[in-house]
Design a protein around this motif. Sequence first.
Motif: not given
Ligand code: HPA
Length: 247
Positions: A209, A219, A181-183, A84-86, A159, A207, A164-165
């Motif tokens: 970012a 968020i 953006v993800g981790m 999953s990412v933003g 990141t 979501n 979160l950022e």
């Molecule tokens: N930032 C970093 N990693 C994430 C995010 C995010 O907003 N959403 C899901 N993984």
Amino acid sequence: MFAIIGGTGLTSLNTLEIVHRQVVRTPYGDPSGPLTLGRIAGRDIAFLARHGYGHTYAPHRINYRANLWALQHVGVREVISVASVGGIQARYAPGTLVIPHQIIDYTWGRVSTFFEGEEDPVTHIDFTLPFTPALRQRLIRAAQRAGEPVIDGAVYACTQGPRLETAAEIDRLERDGANVVGMTAMPEAALARELGLAYAAINVVANYAAGRGPDAGEISFAEIEATLADTMARVKRILESFADVGR
Ligand code: HPA
């Protein structure tokens, strides 16, 4: 054989016909959990929950080396990461599926190579294209066949987390050229390359970012969960279609 490393929201696959679970010990310590070996659409696959089956490993605590070594040890040659990412720009709205093509690594302090022993020769891998182009294309075709729209190409900023950022950090990532953006993509992608495994990813935008989207204030974790719950069904259809063709 191909493997699926499932991220947040994908700790099991109901389409997977489980054959057995296998605990693999590695020279690098323990993977996030036992490997689930089974079949999807008649094809052998290995599944591993990246954060552990009880979601206990934060992104910076995951033993990425053990995970990839274990997968290779049981015969895996191709790895599909689900993560999953933003989404940074409006095009990457929650619920969108993305097949990224590039990575920028902002992580620090993670063990990020198999070649670190004093007796190992210094080894540099080529990482110009961090996601294996042919595997990416097969994923995109699988998505098309499944009738699931995906965005072909995105720059993934990795990141450190687990927080979160900040909004300013996201502005900086955007100036750098990032789209999502993800981790967890790093060091996972680089370690896969070191082992000679093909590696590609399906990113699920959970979501907007930080500081982005219509409700840019903060968020909502409840919304993230709801989006992931809805979208993972589509990811599973893509994975089934991928397995079906590869037979
Ligand atoms: N930032 C970093 N990693 C994430 C995010 C995010 O907003 N959403 C899901 N993984």
